[in-house]
Design an enzyme around this catalytic site. Sequence first.
Site, mmCIF file in Angstrom:
data_model
loop_
_atom_site.group_PDB
_atom_site.id
_atom_site.type_symbol
_atom_site.label_atom_id
_atom_site.label_comp_id
_atom_site.label_asym_id
_atom_site.label_seq_id
_atom_site.Cartn_x
_atom_site.Cartn_y
_atom_site.Cartn_z
ATOM 1 N NE ARG A 117 70.447 13.622 55.719
ATOM 2 C CZ ARG A 117 69.833 14.128 56.784
ATOM 3 N NH1 ARG A 117 69.276 15.343 56.712
ATOM 4 N NH2 ARG A 117 69.744 13.437 57.885
ATOM 5 C CD GLN A 333 67.189 11.500 59.628
ATOM 6 O OE1 GLN A 333 68.059 11.744 58.805
ATOM 7 N NE2 GLN A 333 66.841 10.274 59.934
ATOM 8 C CG HIS A 855 46.559 -20.025 85.103
ATOM 9 N ND1 HIS A 855 45.386 -20.462 85.672
ATOM 10 C CD2 HIS A 855 46.364 -18.716 84.808
ATOM 11 C CE1 HIS A 855 44.513 -19.463 85.701
ATOM 12 N NE2 HIS A 855 45.084 -18.400 85.185
#
Length: 897
Positions: A117, A333, A855
């Site tokens: 990996r 993981q 605004h």
Amino acid sequence: MIEQYVWGLHEVDETQVAVVGGKGAHLGGLSRIEGIRVPAGFCVTTDAFRRIMAEAPSIDDRLDQLSRLNPDDREAMRTLSAEIRRTIEGIAIPDDLAAAITRALAQLGKQAAYAVRSSATAEDLPTASFAGQQDTYLNVVGPAAILQHVSRCWASLFTERAVTYRRRNGIDHRTVHMAVVVQQMVFPHAAGIMFTADPITGNRKVATVDAGFGLGEALVSGLVNPDVFKVRHGEVVAKAIAAEQRAVQALPAGGTQEAAIDSQRQERQERQERQERQERQERQERQQRQEQPVLTDAQVVRLVQLGRRIEAHFGHPQDIEWCLVDDDFQIVQSRPITTLFPVPVPVPVPVPETGDQENHVYVSVGHQQMMTDPMKPLGLSMWQLTAMVPMHEAGGRLFVDVTRHLASPASRAGLLDVIGRGDPLVRDALETVLDRDDFVPSLPDTGPGGPPAGGASAPVEADPAIVTELIERSQVSIAALERDIRTKTGPALFDFLLEAFEEHKRVLGDPLNIQAIMAGMEATWWLNDKLGEWLGEKNAADTLTLSAPDNVTSEMGLALLDVADVIRPQPEVVAFLRGVEDEGFLDELAKLAGGSEARDAIEAYLDRYGMRCVGEIDITRPRWRERPTTLVPVILDNVRNFEPGAAERRFEQGRQKAQKKEQEVLSRLRALPDGDQKADETKRMIDQVRAFIGYREYPKYGIVCRYFVYKKALLEEAERLVQAGVLPEKEDIFYLTFQELHDVVRSNRVDDQLIQQRKDAFRSYHALTPPRVLTSDGEAVTGAYRRDDVPAGVLIGLPVSAGTIEGRARVILDMAEADLEAGDILVTTFTDPSWSPLFVGIAGLVTEVGGLMTHGAVIAREYGLPAVVGVEQATRLIRDGQRIRVHGTDGYVEILP
């Protein structure tokens, strides 16, 4: 440590990303958590990668080319990254390095297969996960194959997707290195992903588990739809079971393959049919097996408990990959979830008789101020120090805690009324939270509180002299600030500024100032409500407010038309401005025929409005005075699209249209029962709105004027720090809070690492979308327009300026890149006052953010532009150049064929 180039997972932790990459560091950290099982393995360190890279000097040249490539040139990037990968894979692994890897394999025992990996140093970071950007190989069998796949992992640092991801996140290719994780292969019954916070809503108290049969690769690659479970407080609160057809399985000789999942499902059956059955019966049983959950509820809850343990260890919500082997979960993981919007750190809110309120509800300041981009730390702290209410930071944005106002019935009604008039999506989101009876407790009604609910009575008389007085007060206060700050330096400057901030808030909090602002807003609401009820008029105030006096923002847009009038007759000046790139162009203008007059006109404009800019509530943003090239495209558009005298004509046309509308409305009212009384009330409110609605824009102008004074003084201080060698660049002060900068000036010492961390964090905040409403659980609550009065298939928003217009959509995200033609419709994320110079040249307006009194809406009405705001994802759903129809009266947008 086994070797310089190989470390065991049990020897590393999350602090060693530079040595073993993000994945390796997190796996090492996971292996140290009690009760968490991680497959055994080792890391081939980044030192090994550097050694391999040194074997191919030609890679340096290719990396230089890669860094210079245009990010949009995908083909060139694809070709060059492929060349780099081939080069790396072609480098023979040195004998001593190969031997180190082989020895590490032997120490793991007689395991037949491994997972190889990638583990990059820019991976699994809190601000950038790099999930799926580099390669992973499963079920790799034999030392030779493992060495080959280690080379492939090194090369995958330069996949096209990884290269693109780094460019997007501002990460230099040369600063990233690759380690490789080699782990014993796990052959699970089931596998999947767990998020310890809901990845959709952001709720930190809801965990989500995705589960599928076989290897987790089937889920990650999108091959199958997973079973999905949601868990809150140790209980499965929702689940969706997928009828999966495929899974990824390991092959005995190495590698993986897709396979039908029937055999996997059969393992879950207590009894397996051993006799042949008729075709129909087989189909029924197969369907039954496919609908069986991958995990039991008890297993899901147990898995989430492990996830909470992992989350507590790393200190952040985690994205976790897991495997189930013989009813035992193994973690392969864990990385931070980088897409969650951070939760503001609350200040305890005392609640009578119940202690401190545990839950909090926050409303976005950016959506009210029309600036949803992230702000730098100095900008955040300056706004907090000068704001009228406490504000909390999260993700580079500011939020106001409205929990206490929601908890009290009296203040709740006022808050919802004012917010609902401005932005219905915020109100709907707040009501969604209130519908959860257990989140915000209802406190005893202790009397009036919260924002005013609005009403028909005028808080002040409709006397224009009041506005004149307020403007004069503001100008006197700003002049005193400019005079007194000139002599202040060092720590004395910061003491002075703290006093100036109090004066800043005193001017804003002046009761007459608040009354004048509310007078214009309440008159607008009254006119729209009453004339809608009496005459069936929608948004009648839109026309009645045209060319209202004393509107500094609309005057700013018209004044730039006057600048264009000076420049238009000078062809040399026009040609010069078309090529302007340098901010010193004003000095060059005087050398051209007609250039002195053009320069004087632009300078005069900057003297009046040069403190403005896009995102002006962030003091760190470059002002027009600092970056005047921003105005050049707008000036050139005005030169091209207008005739001389356009400013005066437009203002007078608007005034006459408003006057005509007033006469029409009053005449129609007098024809009604009790018409004279209705007409008199309406006349009073028209006078009130004409007197005060223009002033609605002035307090923001005053704030920005003060901010520019503060900024110039702080930058002068920063220049002294640069000269003293304390800072490398004066703009570095933008990444410090006001108090931190004060400390730096006092000590002449700065934490360079802190500044770099702040820069990295600020960069990452751009990828986050701030919610209108956020809870202390981390949930981003999205409001909805509850409307059934619009056609199907249209984009719904809030009507803020009446009329219907059809034209070409110009999707513009940066005012400096505007290129508008007459009749164009501006589509953008938000508009603050700095965008108003563009309004004089467009036919309509669509924004993703906005409200009735923000605004952009006020100026759209002032100029008579049909406008719809609060249109979710407008800049994505509308393509630049498409023809659209804006229904400013009814609040929706059609995309035309």
